[in-house]
Structure formats: structure tokens, C-alpha cells
Design a protein around this motif. Structure first.
Motif, short mmCIF file in Angstrom:
data_model
loop_
_atom_site.label_atom_id
_atom_site.label_comp_id
_atom_site.label_asym_id
_atom_site.label_seq_id
_atom_site.Cartn_x
_atom_site.Cartn_y
_atom_site.Cartn_z
N LEU A 43 -16.53 19.17 41.66
CA LEU A 43 -17.74 18.43 42.01
C LEU A 43 -18.92 18.80 41.13
O LEU A 43 -19.65 17.93 40.65
CB LEU A 43 -18.08 18.66 43.48
N ARG A 44 -19.14 20.08 40.92
CA ARG A 44 -20.30 20.50 40.13
C ARG A 44 -20.29 19.87 38.74
O ARG A 44 -21.33 19.45 38.23
CB ARG A 44 -20.34 22.03 40.02
N ALA A 45 -19.11 19.80 38.14
CA ALA A 45 -19.01 19.23 36.80
C ALA A 45 -19.24 17.72 36.81
O ALA A 45 -19.53 17.12 35.77
CB ALA A 45 -17.65 19.55 36.19
N TYR A 46 -19.11 17.11 37.99
CA TYR A 46 -19.21 15.65 38.09
C TYR A 46 -20.63 15.18 38.35
O TYR A 46 -20.94 14.00 38.20
CB TYR A 46 -18.28 15.18 39.22
N ILE A 47 -21.52 16.08 38.77
CA ILE A 47 -22.91 15.71 39.04
C ILE A 47 -23.72 15.85 37.76
O ILE A 47 -23.92 16.96 37.27
CB ILE A 47 -23.53 16.59 40.15
N PRO A 48 -24.21 14.75 37.18
CA PRO A 48 -24.95 14.83 35.92
C PRO A 48 -26.39 15.29 36.16
O PRO A 48 -26.88 15.29 37.29
CB PRO A 48 -24.93 13.39 35.42
N GLU A 49 -27.07 15.67 35.08
CA GLU A 49 -28.45 16.15 35.20
C GLU A 49 -29.37 15.09 35.79
O GLU A 49 -30.35 15.43 36.45
CB GLU A 49 -28.96 16.63 33.85
N ASN A 50 -29.08 13.82 35.52
CA ASN A 50 -29.93 12.77 36.08
C ASN A 50 -29.34 12.20 37.37
O ASN A 50 -29.78 11.16 37.86
CB ASN A 50 -30.16 11.66 35.06
N GLY A 51 -28.32 12.88 37.93
CA GLY A 51 -27.77 12.47 39.21
C GLY A 51 -28.74 12.81 40.34
O GLY A 51 -29.70 13.56 40.16
N CYS A 52 -28.48 12.26 41.50
CA CYS A 52 -29.36 12.47 42.66
C CYS A 52 -28.53 13.02 43.81
O CYS A 52 -27.55 12.38 44.24
CB CYS A 52 -30.01 11.14 43.05
N LEU A 53 -28.89 14.20 44.30
CA LEU A 53 -28.20 14.86 45.42
C LEU A 53 -29.10 14.79 46.65
O LEU A 53 -30.22 15.30 46.65
CB LEU A 53 -27.89 16.31 45.07
N ILE A 54 -28.60 14.14 47.72
CA ILE A 54 -29.36 13.93 48.95
C ILE A 54 -28.73 14.78 50.05
O ILE A 54 -27.51 14.73 50.25
CB ILE A 54 -29.36 12.44 49.34
N PHE A 55 -29.54 15.54 50.77
CA PHE A 55 -29.00 16.45 51.78
C PHE A 55 -30.01 16.63 52.91
O PHE A 55 -31.19 16.29 52.77
CB PHE A 55 -28.68 17.82 51.14
N GLY A 56 -29.54 17.17 54.03
CA GLY A 56 -30.40 17.46 55.17
C GLY A 56 -30.16 18.86 55.67
O GLY A 56 -29.42 19.64 55.07
N SER A 57 -30.75 19.19 56.81
CA SER A 57 -30.61 20.54 57.36
C SER A 57 -29.46 20.66 58.35
O SER A 57 -28.92 21.75 58.55
CB SER A 57 -31.92 20.97 58.03
N LEU A 58 -29.07 19.56 58.99
CA LEU A 58 -28.06 19.64 60.05
C LEU A 58 -26.72 20.15 59.53
O LEU A 58 -26.03 20.92 60.22
CB LEU A 58 -27.90 18.27 60.72
N ALA A 59 -26.33 19.74 58.34
CA ALA A 59 -25.04 20.15 57.79
C ALA A 59 -24.96 21.65 57.55
O ALA A 59 -23.88 22.19 57.30
CB ALA A 59 -24.75 19.41 56.48
N CYS A 60 -26.09 22.34 57.65
CA CYS A 60 -26.12 23.80 57.43
C CYS A 60 -25.94 24.59 58.73
O CYS A 60 -26.08 25.82 58.72
CB CYS A 60 -27.44 24.20 56.77
N ARG A 61 -25.62 23.93 59.84
CA ARG A 61 -25.50 24.66 61.10
C ARG A 61 -24.30 25.61 61.09
O ARG A 61 -24.25 26.57 61.85
CB ARG A 61 -25.41 23.69 62.28
N ASN A 62 -23.30 25.34 60.23
CA ASN A 62 -22.14 26.22 60.09
C ASN A 62 -22.14 26.85 58.71
O ASN A 62 -22.51 26.20 57.72
CB ASN A 62 -20.86 25.41 60.30
N SER A 63 -21.73 28.11 58.62
CA SER A 63 -21.83 28.86 57.36
C SER A 63 -20.98 28.27 56.24
O SER A 63 -21.34 28.38 55.06
CB SER A 63 -21.44 30.32 57.58
N VAL A 64 -19.87 27.61 56.58
CA VAL A 64 -18.99 27.07 55.52
C VAL A 64 -19.69 25.95 54.77
O VAL A 64 -19.84 25.99 53.54
CB VAL A 64 -17.65 26.59 56.12
N SER A 65 -20.13 24.93 55.49
CA SER A 65 -20.84 23.83 54.84
C SER A 65 -22.15 24.30 54.22
O SER A 65 -22.56 23.82 53.16
CB SER A 65 -21.11 22.70 55.84
N ARG A 66 -22.81 25.25 54.89
CA ARG A 66 -24.08 25.76 54.36
C ARG A 66 -23.89 26.40 52.99
O ARG A 66 -24.64 26.11 52.06
CB ARG A 66 -24.66 26.78 55.35
N GLN A 67 -22.89 27.23 52.84
CA GLN A 67 -22.67 27.89 51.56
C GLN A 67 -22.23 26.89 50.47
O GLN A 67 -22.58 27.04 49.31
CB GLN A 67 -21.63 29.01 51.70
N THR A 68 -21.49 25.87 50.88
CA THR A 68 -21.10 24.83 49.92
C THR A 68 -22.33 24.09 49.40
O THR A 68 -22.46 23.84 48.20
CB THR A 68 -20.12 23.84 50.57
#
Length: 302
Positions: free
Chosen positions: A112-137
Motif C-alpha cells: 500500500l505505501r508504495a501505491y500512494i503517490p505524493e499527490n495522492g489524498c489519504l482521508i481518515f478519521g478517529s474512530l478507526a483508531c479505537r483498536n490498536s491494530v488498525s491504529r498502528q496501521t
């Protein structure tokens, strides 16, 4: 904000149960749904669903919506996400977010990291961080050089100061509503609680190095801030079916136009009207075509 056409939405994919009926949802999926209506954008969902019937049904829908599902994982241990929505107050929907579910366990994908270009857009929220696995990802992805959009989306007690601090420190564009701004101010700068909104925001932006912020006000419109600029757009009143996903539709519309080169005022106006358009319909991902949205906007703008 520069032009970009590769969009990545990270986080919860789930079914919203509303008065006994199921609607696809989750804030990041809602954003992806609306972004994918515009074929200028290559939209990817980063999440996890259960290897159950609900997950298969969700993946089929996502494919129908032209959202790229290559980064949606399948989990044999946990079910597909589900939320029980209480719409007795249509303007202020409350949620029972079940746990643990598959999107709590989004694991690092080395490709995934190699697939996100410098001009790509990453959208995220806080709810997905309630568990440590998704949070660290997510934390792993936030070190990527790209446009990072944080729709703070505070839910229940599923957030902590340390996590919010990390997320805010890796934010280029913040979307926040008035109630969330009051809560974030309480957490990080309580002495500013009585200060004007502009003072609170610029202190927050300065602390975390945030370049742009949008404050949403529901039917009362929205404001856009940088350190040197403020743009206000009034809201409109519409008959409300429910407010599920209105903020997500707002964000998608703002990004669609802003990433496509529109001015802030044009993008913000389209965002406010898109949120109102979705409020008239049930669920966060109602069926529509961009032509329907354009007709609605023309009827409101005159």
C-alpha cells in the motif's frame, strides 16, 4: 491544495441498521462512495470486512460503486462491522457502534505505501483508531508524503488525547464541527474555551502545523480557515430524512472540487449543498447520479 486524482479512504466499513433496515455506511466508505461518483478520481477503500455474508454483500456493493477494493482485507475471526442508528431525533442521530469487528483489525499491507503517490489524498478519521491494530496501521500510513485529510468524527468515548495528538500532527486539512472543536479545545487548550472560534482554531492549527481547517455547522453552513484567510458559506434548510453521512458527503464534495482546481468558495458552496441534498434522503449512501445533484444545486442557487 494541489490537484490529485488518486484517493484513499481509511477506516470503518459497516452496515448501519436504521429502524430495522440495513444501509451501507461508515464515514470513510461514505466519502469514498461520493468521490467515486466523479470518474476523474481513482478511489480506493482501505479496510477489513468479515468473511461472512454481510462482508460479501458489502464487497459486491463496493464493486458496483466503482470503488477499488484491492486494499479491503477479509477477516475470518471477526464479523463485518455493524452500527445501530437511533434516528428518533433526525437532526442528531446517535449510534451504537458494535465491537469487536473486522475493521478494528486492518493490518499493515506492504504494497500500500508504495501505491500512494505524493499527490495522492489519504482521508481518515478517529474512530478507526479505537483498536490498536488498525491504529498502528494508520499511524504507519500517516508518515507517507501525500495530502492527509482528517475528518475528526469523534464518537462516544472512542478517542484519547495521545491518539488525537498523533493524528492532528499528521494533518494537512482538518474537518471538524462546532461540538468537536469545543471538545478538542477542552482537551488541548482549555484556557481558550471562551475565546472566539477563530482564536481557538488558529491556536490549534499552530500547535499541530495544520494548513487548512473546515468548521461545519449543519444547516447553518460552514467556514474555511487558513492562518491568513477565512471563507464563510451560508447553509440552506431542507426537509430532513436523516443526517446520516451528510458530513461525509460534504467532505467528498469539497475535495472533488478543490482537488479539481476550484476556488475555496466554490468548493465550500458545493459541499454545503451536497450535504443538504443527502439530508433529504435516507442513509449515508443513497442512490443518485451527479446529474441529480447538479439539478438540485441549480434549483437552490437560482
Amino acid at each position: 491544495m494541489g490537484e490529485s486524482n488518486r484517493i484513499f479512504c481509511f477506516g470503518e466499513v459497516l452496515w448501519d441498521e436504521v429502524e430495522g433496515a440495513d444501509f451501507p455506511g461508515g464515514a470513510p466508505l461514505n466519502v469514498a462512495y461520493h468521490m467515486a461518483k466523479d470518474d476523474r478520481f481513482d478511489v480506493h477503500m482501505i479496510s477489513s470486512v468479515g468473511s461472512d455474508a454481510a462482508g460479501k454483500r458489502m464487497l459486491s456493493l463496493i464493486d458496483d460503486w466503482s470503488i477499488n477494493a484491492r486494499f479491503i482485507q477479509s477477516n475470518d475471526e471477526y464479523p463485518t462491522g455493524r452500527v445501530i442508528a437511533n434516528v428518533s431525533d433526525k437532526a442528531n442521530v446517535s449510534y451504537d457502534i458494535l465491537r469487536p469487528v473486522a475493521w478494528d483489525y486492518i493490518r499493515v499491507d506492504g504494497k500500500l505505501r508504495a501505491y500512494i503517490p505524493e499527490n495522492g489524498c489519504l482521508i481518515f478519521g478517529s474512530l478507526a483508531c479505537r483498536n490498536s491494530v488498525s491504529r498502528q496501521t494508520l499511524f504507519n500510513l500517516l508518515s507517507q508524503t501525500c495530502v492527509r485529510v482528517f475528518d475528526i468524527n469523534l464518537r462516544g468515548n472512542y478517542y484519547a488525547k495521545e491518539t488525537l495528538s498523533t493524528l492532528l500532527s499528521h494533518t494537512d486539512l482538518l474537518k471538524i464541527n462546532e461540538e468537536e472543536l469545543a471538545e478538542v479545545t477542552r482537551i488541548f487548550q482549555p484556557t481558550s474555551a471562551r475565546a472566539p472560534e477563530q482564536v481557538q482554531l488558529r491556536a490549534l492549527m499552530g500547535r499541530f502545523g495544520i494548513k487548512e481547517t473546515i468548521v461545519t455547522r449543519g444547516a447553518d453552513g460552514a467556514s474555511y480557515y487558513t492562518f491568513d484567510e477565512r471563507v464563510d458559506v451560508a447553509g440552506i434548510s431542507v426537509p430532513v430524512s436523516d443526517t446520516i453521512g451528510c458530513g461525509d458527503a460534504f467532505l467528498a464534495a469539497f475535495l472533488r472540487h478543490r482537488l479539481g482546481g476550484a476556488t475555496v468558495e466554490v468548493a465550500l458552496t458545493h459541499a454545503v449543498l451536497t450535504g443538504a441534498f443527502i439530508a433529504e434522503q435516507p442513509g449515508g449512501c443513497p442512490a443518485y447520479k451527479l446529474a441529480d445533484l447538479d439539478a438540485f444545486m441549480k434549483s437552490k442557487l437560482g
